[in-house]
Motif scaffolding. Structure first.
Motif, PDB file in Angstrom:
ATOM      1  N   CYS A   1      -0.046   3.490   3.507  1.00 19.29           N
ATOM      2  CA  CYS A   1       0.440   3.151   4.835  1.00 19.29           C
ATOM      3  C   CYS A   1       1.694   2.281   4.786  1.00 19.29           C
ATOM      4  O   CYS A   1       2.239   1.925   5.823  1.00 19.29           O
ATOM      5  CB  CYS A   1      -0.674   2.481   5.648  1.00 19.29           C
TER       6      CYS A   1
ATOM      7  N   CYS B   1       0.839  -1.195   0.000  1.00 14.02           N
ATOM      8  CA  CYS B   1       0.000   0.000   0.000  1.00 14.02           C
ATOM      9  C   CYS B   1       0.875   1.246   0.000  1.00 14.02           C
ATOM     10  O   CYS B   1       1.766   1.386   0.830  1.00 14.02           O
ATOM     11  CB  CYS B   1      -0.890  -0.023   1.241  1.00 14.02           C
TER      12      CYS B   1
ATOM     13  N   VAL C   1      -7.923  -1.763   7.086  1.00 11.20           N
ATOM     14  CA  VAL C   1      -6.927  -0.795   7.517  1.00 11.20           C
ATOM     15  C   VAL C   1      -7.393   0.650   7.341  1.00 11.20           C
ATOM     16  O   VAL C   1      -7.179   1.485   8.201  1.00 11.20           O
ATOM     17  CB  VAL C   1      -5.578  -1.016   6.789  1.00 11.20           C
ATOM     18  N   HIS C   2      -8.069   0.924   6.239  1.00  8.02           N
ATOM     19  CA  HIS C   2      -8.448   2.308   5.968  1.00  8.02           C
ATOM     20  C   HIS C   2      -9.922   2.593   6.226  1.00  8.02           C
ATOM     21  O   HIS C   2     -10.381   3.718   6.048  1.00  8.02           O
ATOM     22  CB  HIS C   2      -8.049   2.683   4.540  1.00  8.02           C
TER      23      HIS C   2
ATOM     24  N   HIS D   1      -7.734  -5.053   2.530  1.00 12.72           N
ATOM     25  CA  HIS D   1      -6.839  -4.074   3.137  1.00 12.72           C
ATOM     26  C   HIS D   1      -7.525  -2.718   3.319  1.00 12.72           C
ATOM     27  O   HIS D   1      -7.531  -2.167   4.411  1.00 12.72           O
ATOM     28  CB  HIS D   1      -5.572  -3.920   2.293  1.00 12.72           C
TER      29      HIS D   1
HETATM   30 ZN   LIG Z   1      -2.906   0.877   3.422  1.00 13.78          ZN
END
Ligand SMILES: [Zn+2]
Length: 49
Positions: free
Chosen positions: A8, A5, A22-23, A18
């Motif tokens: 990040c 990514c 994560v986001h 993801h």
């Molecule tokens: Zn990410």
């Protein structure tokens, strides 16, 4: 296939998972983005073999 990514800088094997986990993107939002452009998220990830 692994992806890194650009936001990040962590790696994952599933782009959709993801950005969801994560986001915090919602499934609905992701689906809409993919409908308008199937490559929406590919540019945000680097492919690592
Ligand atoms: Zn990410």
């Amino acid at each position: 296939m692994k992806y890194k990514c650009r936001t990040c800088l962590t790696t994952c094997t599933d782009i959709i998972e993801h950005i969801k986990k994560v986001h915090g993107f919602s499934e609905r939002y992701i689906e809409d983005s993919l409908k308008s452009n199937t490559n929406s998220y590919k540019n945000s990830f680097e492919i690592i073999k």
